[in-house]
Design an enzyme around this catalytic site. Sequence first.
Site, PDB file in Angstrom:
ATOM      1  N   VAL A   1       0.842  -1.192   0.000  1.00 16.52           N
ATOM      2  CA  VAL A   1       0.000   0.000   0.000  1.00 16.52           C
ATOM      3  C   VAL A   1       0.883   1.250   0.000  1.00 16.52           C
ATOM      4  CG1 VAL A   1      -1.651   1.296   1.412  1.00 16.52           C
ATOM      5  CG2 VAL A   1      -1.838  -1.207   1.239  1.00 16.52           C
ATOM      6  N   HIS A   2       0.641   2.151  -0.980  1.00 16.16           N
ATOM      7  CA  HIS A   2       1.424   3.383  -0.992  1.00 16.16           C
ATOM      8  C   HIS A   2       0.789   4.408  -1.914  1.00 16.16           C
ATOM      9  CE1 HIS A   2       2.868   1.036  -4.406  1.00 16.16           C
ATOM     10  NE2 HIS A   2       3.394   2.127  -4.944  1.00 16.16           N
ATOM     11  N   ALA A   3       1.231   5.658  -1.738  1.00 11.22           N
ATOM     12  CA  ALA A   3       0.823   6.741  -2.632  1.00 11.22           C
ATOM     13  C   ALA A   3       2.038   7.655  -2.797  1.00 11.22           C
ATOM     14  CB  ALA A   3      -0.360   7.504  -2.050  1.00 11.22           C
TER      15      ALA A   3
END
Lengths: 145, 98
Positions: free
Chosen positions: A60-62
């Site tokens: 999970v990342h942005a």
Amino acid sequence: MTVIAVRDTVPAADWREAVLNTAAVLVEAGAAGAAYPEACVRVVEENGPYIVLSKGLALVHARPEEGGLAVGVAAVRLSTPVEFGHPDNDPVDLLLAFCTPDPDAHVGTLSTLARALMGGLADRLRAAPDTGALRAALKEALPDA
Amino acid sequence: MDRPLEILAVCGVGMGSSLMLKMTAEDALRALGVEARVENTDISSARGMTPDVIIGQGMHTSEIEDLAPVVITVSDFLDKDGLEVQLRERLTEKGWLR
């Protein structure tokens, strides 16, 4: 210095909740701003479930400008696995989230994490008997945490 | 080929998953004894590049099939052995692996 945090038996009705609840661990740890979890959901909405990068494992990342305050890594085990709609790697039971304050600060940490994952870290995280062992396994993989 | 191969690992954001894929690819290329420079980027930036090889998940490689002479699809970014098998086959086809 990498901020690490873990949560065990996290409930999630679907992939969105799983992503939100995992990124929220980085927010609670002070490594990411309040908008970061929603940004992580948008990454999947816009680019597909490619963040499920191995069997049962999502990263999970942005982007850093979405609220990365420090280099942080979170590990979350779900109480019940969720489907991301990935053609090969569903269902997902283990999520790792990371955040970074700029496009380069995380490279060392992520490279170390990649090495550890190739060396079986995901299974060690899955096998950890309790939250303390889960944290210890992540900490062992990231010596600068 | 008389220069290092240029290899591009792609993902949606170009920072996390593709970085992990880059590491896996570097290990696989080292095992094959191939001299290569591996970079990672996002799918939009990839469109402006001209690498020899692109590696990514099917949901991304299907959008950029014409961008490089060799496009390799992987579903497990941590599977060094699987990627090594694909690289050996595809690079041999091109005569880039002796």
